[in-house]
Enzyme design. Structure first.
Site, PDB file in Angstrom:
ATOM      1  N   GLU A 155       0.814  -1.199   0.007  1.00  0.00           N
ATOM      2  CA  GLU A 155       0.009  -0.118  -0.066  1.00  0.00           C
ATOM      3  C   GLU A 155       0.956   1.251  -0.122  1.00  0.00           C
ATOM      4  O   GLU A 155       1.746   1.595   0.953  1.00  0.00           O
ATOM      5  CB  GLU A 155      -0.851   0.113   1.213  1.00  0.00           C
ATOM      6  CG  GLU A 155      -1.661   1.361   1.330  1.00  0.00           C
ATOM      7  CD  GLU A 155      -2.517   1.294   2.561  1.00  0.00           C
ATOM      8  OE1 GLU A 155      -3.151   0.359   3.042  1.00  0.00           O
ATOM      9  OE2 GLU A 155      -3.030   2.464   3.291  1.00  0.00           O
ATOM     10  N   ASP A 191       0.249   5.352   0.138  1.00  0.00           N
ATOM     11  CA  ASP A 191      -0.454   6.450   0.294  1.00  0.00           C
ATOM     12  C   ASP A 191       0.013   7.441  -0.481  1.00  0.00           C
ATOM     13  O   ASP A 191       1.058   8.196   0.110  1.00  0.00           O
ATOM     14  CB  ASP A 191      -0.955   6.857   1.912  1.00  0.00           C
ATOM     15  CG  ASP A 191      -1.377   5.469   2.461  1.00  0.00           C
ATOM     16  OD1 ASP A 191      -2.103   4.903   1.838  1.00  0.00           O
ATOM     17  OD2 ASP A 191      -1.245   5.247   3.759  1.00  0.00           O
ATOM     18  N   GLU A 208      -2.620  11.377   2.232  1.00  0.00           N
ATOM     19  CA  GLU A 208      -3.685  11.269   3.207  1.00  0.00           C
ATOM     20  C   GLU A 208      -3.887  12.862   4.038  1.00  0.00           C
ATOM     21  O   GLU A 208      -2.727  13.304   4.608  1.00  0.00           O
ATOM     22  CB  GLU A 208      -3.622  10.208   4.168  1.00  0.00           C
ATOM     23  CG  GLU A 208      -3.686   8.861   3.653  1.00  0.00           C
ATOM     24  CD  GLU A 208      -3.455   7.699   4.658  1.00  0.00           C
ATOM     25  OE1 GLU A 208      -4.344   6.846   5.111  1.00  0.00           O
ATOM     26  OE2 GLU A 208      -2.444   7.818   5.338  1.00  0.00           O
TER      27      GLU A 208
END
Length: 279
Positions: free
Chosen positions: A131, A133, A136
């Site tokens: 994952e 990101d 965010e």
């Protein structure tokens, strides 16, 4: 000339080809269902609803609304929107122009890439989940030094993975476990709720690099992020509306549930993803 990544100082040795299968200008009247998944089962504290995605006037609005309900025997207090690509990508340059939502704290507009836990890369047999990101925002992270939540201008660019240990057991590696690789943030001189900004990352076999408005803000060695990942845009719940607990790592907090500040929306002008042109 085709669209190229928005970079203040582009690398002249790199040439990019836009991957139309995971890119979208959101110029049509409806969401392209051949390209995007919008209806997913509940996940932890998150109850997704396709009617929280509104496309029109050249942008996509992803909404969160207060709507207490029960689904599959579990209680939820909000319904959220998710847009996820059918096609998966691994290496390339991933970019979106986004304006944050109005409510803070409690919600996190996010642009991220994640694998499904089943697809594997034989070159990295220990990695079971990847994952990245890309961004965010508005997380309201608790700052142990100042003893208060972070301000809205903190932009997070984190990494998460699961790997098999020597006994074949899956282990999470997250910002709290390996901060020098997984934890990255940048304090913007502006509030992401006020206007659009361009959030991007480049993933290569060697490293991951994050860019905001074309400027490099973070970089990490690519130890585990080699699996096929879906391009994803979401509205996410954050404390005080949830707590970091439970089997899925997050649970609703009924005493904090409120309609104040809802509904609210993040707005996406475009998402564009490129692959390197073969040399």
């Amino acid at each position: 000339m085709s669209k190229q990544p928005f970079l203040i100082a582009p690398d002249p040795t790199k040439s990019w080809i836009l991957d139309e299968t995971v890119s979208d200008e959101f110029d049509s009247a409806t969401i392209d269902r051949n390209k995007w998944i919008t209806d997913m089962r509940p996940w932890g504290d998150r109850a997704w609803s396709p009617d929280n995605l509104i496309q029109g006037d050249g942008s996509l609005r992803i909404r969160a609304r207060y709507q207490p309900h029960t689904q599959r025997g579990n209680q939820y207090f909000y319904k959220l929107g998710i847009l996820q690509s059918h096609r998966k990508s691994t290496y390339g340059y991933f970019e979106a122009r986004i304006k944050g939502c109005s409510r803070f704290p409690g919600l996190c507009p996010a642009f991220w890439l994640y694998s499904n836990g089943r697809d594997r890369n034989p070159k990295y047999p220990r990695v079971t989940y990847s994952e990245i990101d890309v961004v965010e925002m508005l997380q309201g992270t608790w700052d142990t030094a100042t003893k208060q939540i972070s301000s809205p201008n903190r932009i997070d660019c984190n990494l998460h993975t699961r790997v098999l240990d020597e006994a074949g057991r899956e282990q999470w590696i997250r910002p709290q476990h390996l901060p020098e690789v997984c934890s990255h943030h940048w304090n913007a001189p502006w509030d992401p709720r006020d206007d659009f900004h361009v959030y991007a990352c480049e993933n290569t076999p060697e490293k991951i690099t994050w860019f905001i408005d074309g400027k490099k803000v973070a970089e990490a060695e690519n130890l585990y992020w080699h699996l096929p990942m879906s391009v994803t845009l979401t509205m996410e719940l954050r404390p005080p509306l949830i707590d970091w607990a439970g089997v899925d790592g997050r649970v609703p907090v009924p005493s904090e549930s409120t309609s104040k500040g809802f509904p609210t929306e993040m707005t996406v002008d475009y998402v564009r993803c490129w692959v390197r042109r073969p040399e």
